[in-house]
Design a protein around this motif. Structure first.
Motif, mmCIF file in Angstrom:
data_model
loop_
_atom_site.group_PDB
_atom_site.id
_atom_site.type_symbol
_atom_site.label_atom_id
_atom_site.label_comp_id
_atom_site.label_asym_id
_atom_site.label_seq_id
_atom_site.Cartn_x
_atom_site.Cartn_y
_atom_site.Cartn_z
ATOM 1 N N TRP A 149 -0.971 39.723 33.614
ATOM 2 C CA TRP A 149 -1.598 40.929 34.193
ATOM 3 C C TRP A 149 -0.938 42.220 33.267
ATOM 4 O O TRP A 149 0.208 42.261 33.261
ATOM 5 C CB TRP A 149 -1.306 41.242 35.637
ATOM 6 C CG TRP A 149 -1.857 40.102 36.392
ATOM 7 C CD1 TRP A 149 -2.930 39.028 35.986
ATOM 8 C CD2 TRP A 149 -1.472 39.601 37.566
ATOM 9 N NE1 TRP A 149 -3.271 38.227 36.920
ATOM 10 C CE2 TRP A 149 -2.556 38.509 37.979
ATOM 11 C CE3 TRP A 149 -0.478 39.958 38.615
ATOM 12 C CZ2 TRP A 149 -2.449 38.075 39.192
ATOM 13 C CZ3 TRP A 149 -0.537 39.505 39.651
ATOM 14 C CH2 TRP A 149 -1.264 38.397 40.289
ATOM 15 N N GLN A 201 -1.380 41.192 43.998
ATOM 16 C CA GLN A 201 -2.677 41.411 43.540
ATOM 17 C C GLN A 201 -3.001 42.734 43.509
ATOM 18 O O GLN A 201 -3.839 43.045 42.814
ATOM 19 C CB GLN A 201 -3.737 40.279 44.337
ATOM 20 C CG GLN A 201 -3.302 38.760 43.808
ATOM 21 C CD GLN A 201 -4.055 37.878 44.791
ATOM 22 O OE1 GLN A 201 -4.175 38.020 45.900
ATOM 23 N NE2 GLN A 201 -4.494 36.780 44.192
ATOM 24 N N ASP A 237 -8.328 38.149 36.519
ATOM 25 C CA ASP A 237 -7.129 37.379 36.441
ATOM 26 C C ASP A 237 -7.437 36.698 34.980
ATOM 27 O O ASP A 237 -6.669 36.589 33.920
ATOM 28 C CB ASP A 237 -6.887 36.290 37.167
ATOM 29 C CG ASP A 237 -5.730 35.499 37.081
ATOM 30 O OD1 ASP A 237 -4.629 35.970 37.180
ATOM 31 O OD2 ASP A 237 -5.838 34.468 36.350
#
Lengths: 494, 494
Positions: A282, A75, A7
């Motif tokens: 991301w 995620q 991250d």
């Protein structure tokens, strides 16, 4: 937590990409002419830092470790994209990447010069060294990814696209178009014989065109608080999702080329503005790839912007800004003009795919070694004659030297343009199936339905799905050339 | 070679600084309004990367090792500046820097709000926490640098400046000005009694003012291929030496505030454009510091731009652009207007230093602990009465709350403004000593002599010398308030 490290990595890469995007847009719009050398040096250094940051040795450990951690759905998807990015970035050794950068830069410089002089002979050795390097690159990517060499190149631009899937579709489209182009041209001739083309008045001040462009951008959904319109030599859509920089260039003798260009770039911009903000740092939060991006620009330019219903709404606005009144019957022949030509970027939506298919076929042969660069002018000419009835044998500058893609080493990119056109038509068909009267919205200047459809199914998905998965999830079926064919027949056929 | 590693480090820092400078200028001029949050995030991340890169543990080894390598003169000077930068960046622990950033940001936000409301009571605790943090910072810097606390703060802005050297000079200037301001005002009154102030016509279109500003920038030496002029809310000089971004804001009711502002920023820009390009990626290649930078902006604004000889040349150009004819006798009372006021940034060159000296005295007392924040409004008011005969006790927004410097933690910076004015006057005196007829050049619009003098002695020196060394090498003697005093007497005295 290793995912947390990824991250943080994402935030650093995001900051460097932000800088590179804004510096790039600034270079083309506001930079002082003498600032180029220092800008190039700064951007190369920042790009190197981004590459080193993304490929640092510990990153592969983080990716492995994170896959054993408890992650939520987002995620997991993010991790998959971190892995894909890392694999695509690390499958070439650093020495090769350096050599590649030098070869590309030299060949691109040489190309600019040789193209201006229509000088194939000086250009050929440069393109040969690029092609030999790209063959090597494709081989290395293929081994790392477990794909065929050409698929491994396409994977950079459109994850999941495979020759086995797209070649038959493009082949089918080609057969259709070789017959359809003459039909469309004779339909056009017959119409023009009845009603001659109304000429443009030829006095369109830049400032008025700009106001018109801004009004159209806002109407089709561009968020004016998160982007802007400037002037540059080559139109583009750049910047970052919170500050999308689109550009155009103006001619004062006509207004359609700039306006349609702005609508095209606005399509790219809507995709960027609609990406999921919560994932913006991301790789998962980025646009899926070139074909999908092009589908969004072409959706706005072709499905919306060249739709007769759109022009019913747009003409009074054009009149308000430019002080010139047009009827639908007078404007549509300009908006739907079809013409055989040598230059891809000037082509209309009917002939454009043939330019792309020609390149797609030739570049596969170049990569596989079936075709050598020295035979390219003849091979190009032969296909050009067959597909569009035009010859380039005495004019390589408008033949195999016309695009920057090959001299800059970008092989596997061309199909994205036509895949984009097909995907846009397929999206339009899916929308019309559920909302048969959507064109009535256009005639009222209401684009919310098509925007919210694309926002949910395309923009907000970021890079969650591969290109083929995204097409299927959004439209309910895999890529199907039928929709584009029907679109062309409806607009340009008898 | 360790020096080579420092050289590479310099290139990386340079790229990050390039990005930060252009992103900063872009934010104030071209960024979409909704782009601020992502921009702030990207810039904070890039600034963090620059800090981490510059303070990486191996850097001190490179600096130590490089000092044992065979280096040429420039490299030795470069190494000295690498060492200075590294020491100034590493003398605070990272946890402290983080706490500092948060405290400053909170206090700055609170200040904006409280200043608008003239609300000292809510602002006081925020300033107290900043002052307590700055005392801590000054102590740590003092220990690392072997300086007194306030000297250690100034060292960040003007290397080599010491209270022991500048305080007596500023004291001398203060005594002079407390007497001279009333003199200058009565001289002005007598003149205006004879010839009343000619009022401005009040119709100055932005586009015409911009053309005039560009003409003036180019005339005084701004390289138009390596910079540009835009509009922003607060005028600034930013960007990079190869692409200097200066900004202004326009009022259509008068033209002098924008024009003089542009000349001021052009002075900063000339320094940046004139820095040694061959060292551009070393700290050695940067401008020396705030006082010297301000001396260059004030040289162009005050020594050139408010010089009667300059206006002899400028008036026909003003007339050509604005279509309004002025005589020297009519324009000079506007250009040389003196007025007592509460606001530093609006002050003329006669009263300005008293605003600075007041702050210089108070911030030393705040750092040493002689003065507490709670007593600041009274202390400010007492000095303001004594120096300029004005009271701020009921109006803290225009008293101790007027500047962003203290709420943002910048202590030790204020003296640079007035040191800059004195250095500019001293440079002017040195030039006039060797070239007694230099004003004749101005009257012809020829600024090459003053520019080449400053190019050789100031701009091309980069950061080779400390601030006091640079003053002495350029002008032949240490800082001497006499020149500024004579400058004011000649222009504003009897």
């Amino acid at each position: 937590m290793s995912f947390e490290k990824l991250d943080t990595l994402g935030r650093r890469l995001q900051a460097l990409e932000h800088a590179l995007s804004i510096l790039g847009a600034d270079e083309a719009t506001h930079m002082a002419v003498g600032g180029g050398e220092a800008r190039a040096e700064a951007m190369a250094t920042l790009a190197g830092m981004a590459h080193r940051t993304a490929t640092a040795p510990e990153v592969s450990d983080w990716i492995e470790d994170a896959s054993n951690e408890t992650l939520n759905d987002d995620q997991c998807a993010a991790l998959r994209e971190f892995r894909r990015l890392h694999l695509n970035l690390t499958c070439l050794p650093p020495e090769f990447v350096e050599r590649q950068t030098r070869t590309r830069m030299r060949s691109e410089q040489l190309w600019r010069d040789a193209r201006a002089k229509n000088d194939w002979v000086s250009f050929q050795p440069a393109l040969e060294s690029v092609v030999s390097m790209v063959r090597e690159e494709a081989q290395m990517r293929a081994e790392a990814l477990g794909l065929s060499p050409y698929d491994a190149l396409m994977e950079q631009y459109d994850p999941g696209n495979r020759v086995a899937d797209i070649a038959p579709i493009l082949e089918e489209l080609k057969s259709f178009l070789i017959d359809f182009v003459p039909t469309a041209l004779s339909v056009q001739d017959e119409r023009l014989a009845k009603t001659p083309l109304r000429t443009l008045s030829g006095t369109y001040p830049v400032e008025k065109q700009r106001e018109l462009a801004l009004a159209m951008m806002a109407a089709v959904g561009f968020d004016m608080t998160r982007g802007s319109l400037s002037v540059s030599h080559h139109p583009f859509c750049g910047g970052v999702p919170t500050d999308v920089r689109i550009t155009t260039r103006y001619r004062t003798d006509e207004f359609l080329s700039s306006l349609m260009g702005v609508l095209h770039e606005t399509g790219h911009a809507l995709y960027e503005q609609g990406l999921p903000q919560e994932w913006s740092h991301w790789p998962l939060g980025k646009a899926r790839g070139m074909a999908i991006h092009e589908s969004q620009s072409l959706f706005v330019e072709k499905q919306i912007g060249r739709n007769p219903a759109f022009w019913r709404w747009a003409l009074p606005i054009v009149e308000r800004h430019l002080g010139e009144s047009w009827t639908i019957d007078d404007i549509l022949p300009h908006v739907h003009r079809v013409e055989r030509g040598l230059i891809r970027v000037d082509a209309d939506e009917v002939t454009y795919p043939l330019h792309v298919i020609l390149r797609f076929e030739l570049e596969q042969e170049l990569i596989s070694g079936q075709l050598e660069v020295s035979d390219l002018p003849e091979a190009w000419d032969a296909r050009m004659k067959c597909y569009l009835g035009l010859s380039t044998i005495d004019n390589p500058a408008d033949g195999p030297m016309q695009d920057v893609h090959w001299p800059s080493g970008a092989f596997g990119y061309f199909p994205s343009y036509t895949l984009g056109a097909m995907i846009a038509a397929q999206q339009w068909a899916a929308i019309e199936r559920d909302h048969p009267n959507v064109e009535d919205d256009f005639a009222r200047g209401d684009f919310e339905l098509v925007n919210s459809w694309r926002r949910d199914r395309i923009w907000k998905q970021g890079s969650r799905w591969s290109t083929p998965e995204l097409i299927e999830k959004a439209t309910g079926e895999p890529l199907n050339a039928e929709y584009f064919r029907r679109h062309l027949e409806r607009r340009y056929g008898r």
